[in-house]
Design a protein around this motif. Sequence first.
Motif, short mmCIF file in Angstrom:
data_model
loop_
_atom_site.label_atom_id
_atom_site.label_comp_id
_atom_site.label_asym_id
_atom_site.label_seq_id
_atom_site.Cartn_x
_atom_site.Cartn_y
_atom_site.Cartn_z
N ASP A 53 0.69 -1.27 0.07
CA ASP A 53 -0.06 0.14 -0.05
C ASP A 53 0.81 1.31 -0.09
O ASP A 53 0.59 2.33 -0.76
CB ASP A 53 -1.15 0.02 0.95
CG ASP A 53 -2.22 -0.88 0.80
OD1 ASP A 53 -2.60 -0.99 -0.37
OD2 ASP A 53 -2.94 -1.38 1.80
N ARG A 54 1.90 1.38 0.80
CA ARG A 54 2.84 2.51 0.67
C ARG A 54 3.41 2.77 -0.34
O ARG A 54 3.14 4.00 -1.13
CB ARG A 54 3.62 2.65 2.05
CG ARG A 54 4.53 3.90 1.99
CD ARG A 54 5.23 4.03 3.38
NE ARG A 54 4.46 4.08 4.57
CZ ARG A 54 5.14 3.67 5.62
NH1 ARG A 54 6.30 3.64 5.64
NH2 ARG A 54 4.23 3.82 6.97
N PRO A 55 3.99 1.80 -0.87
CA PRO A 55 4.64 2.13 -2.41
C PRO A 55 3.67 2.34 -3.53
O PRO A 55 3.71 3.11 -4.43
CB PRO A 55 5.59 0.77 -2.68
CG PRO A 55 5.82 0.22 -1.40
CD PRO A 55 4.43 0.55 -0.63
N ALA A 56 2.59 1.57 -3.34
CA ALA A 56 1.47 1.80 -4.46
C ALA A 56 0.72 3.17 -4.64
O ALA A 56 0.38 3.87 -5.45
CB ALA A 56 0.59 0.87 -4.30
N ALA A 57 0.80 3.89 -3.28
CA ALA A 57 0.13 5.20 -3.03
C ALA A 57 0.98 6.11 -3.63
O ALA A 57 0.39 7.42 -4.01
CB ALA A 57 -0.01 5.44 -1.49
N ILE A 95 -7.01 -0.56 -3.96
CA ILE A 95 -7.03 -0.83 -5.30
C ILE A 95 -5.91 -0.85 -5.77
O ILE A 95 -5.03 -1.38 -6.57
CB ILE A 95 -8.03 -0.09 -6.05
CG1 ILE A 95 -9.29 -0.59 -5.47
CG2 ILE A 95 -7.74 -0.03 -7.59
CD1 ILE A 95 -9.68 -2.00 -5.78
N ARG A 96 -4.96 0.40 -5.21
CA ARG A 96 -3.43 0.44 -5.78
C ARG A 96 -2.70 -0.60 -5.22
O ARG A 96 -1.81 -0.99 -6.07
CB ARG A 96 -3.15 1.92 -5.34
CG ARG A 96 -3.56 3.06 -5.97
CD ARG A 96 -3.07 4.30 -5.28
NE ARG A 96 -3.82 5.57 -5.76
CZ ARG A 96 -3.83 6.88 -5.26
NH1 ARG A 96 -3.44 6.95 -4.08
NH2 ARG A 96 -4.60 7.76 -5.83
N GLY A 97 -2.92 -0.99 -4.03
CA GLY A 97 -2.16 -2.13 -3.59
C GLY A 97 -2.51 -3.29 -4.46
O GLY A 97 -1.42 -4.42 -4.45
N TRP A 98 -3.79 -3.43 -4.68
CA TRP A 98 -4.03 -4.44 -5.65
C TRP A 98 -3.21 -4.47 -6.82
O TRP A 98 -2.73 -5.63 -7.51
CB TRP A 98 -5.76 -4.68 -5.68
CG TRP A 98 -6.24 -5.74 -4.92
CD1 TRP A 98 -7.01 -5.06 -3.71
CD2 TRP A 98 -6.28 -7.00 -4.51
NE1 TRP A 98 -7.33 -6.22 -2.89
CE2 TRP A 98 -6.71 -7.37 -3.67
CE3 TRP A 98 -5.76 -8.00 -5.47
CZ2 TRP A 98 -7.38 -8.64 -3.12
CZ3 TRP A 98 -6.05 -9.20 -4.92
CH2 TRP A 98 -6.72 -9.67 -3.97
#
Length: 155
Positions: free
Chosen positions: A17-21, A136-139
């Motif tokens: 989640d953090r890198p995806a954000a 969703i970004r994490g997915w």
Amino acid sequence: MIVSDGLRDVVVRLVFDRPAARRSISAWADVLAASGAKLRARMAASADTPANRRQLQHIIGLERWGQRRMRVALGEPFIYDEMDGYQPSADLNLAELIDVFLNTRDETVQIARQCAADPRAETALVRHNELGPLSIRGWLRYLDMHATLEARRLR
């Protein structure tokens, strides 16, 4: 919450989640489109062996399962299931599986674009069986990482 759940949640935040954000959902759609093209080249350079076909079935099955989970952010009901039911037929040859992967990746990109256009998806958290709730970004990061890492096993 037990200690393992807390540790899992920290790992999910740090790895997914953090890198995806750092990217928008639209930007993740672009990343997945580009990585799909790179994966195609790797897949096409692989031999048509039973091991490679099984590996592609796994990659495709997990991506399709992830698509189903992402559709929850667009209003579809959550279904707790496993990825095995999403794998393509074992009767397909490598070239056919590559085509299935490319179509599947195109669909992932389209779902990402739908999520980018739907305000519900921005804050949605959808459960992964082992990792717990993912944005969703994490997915999208998860699906990109999974396909890239698993494709390294192709020979």
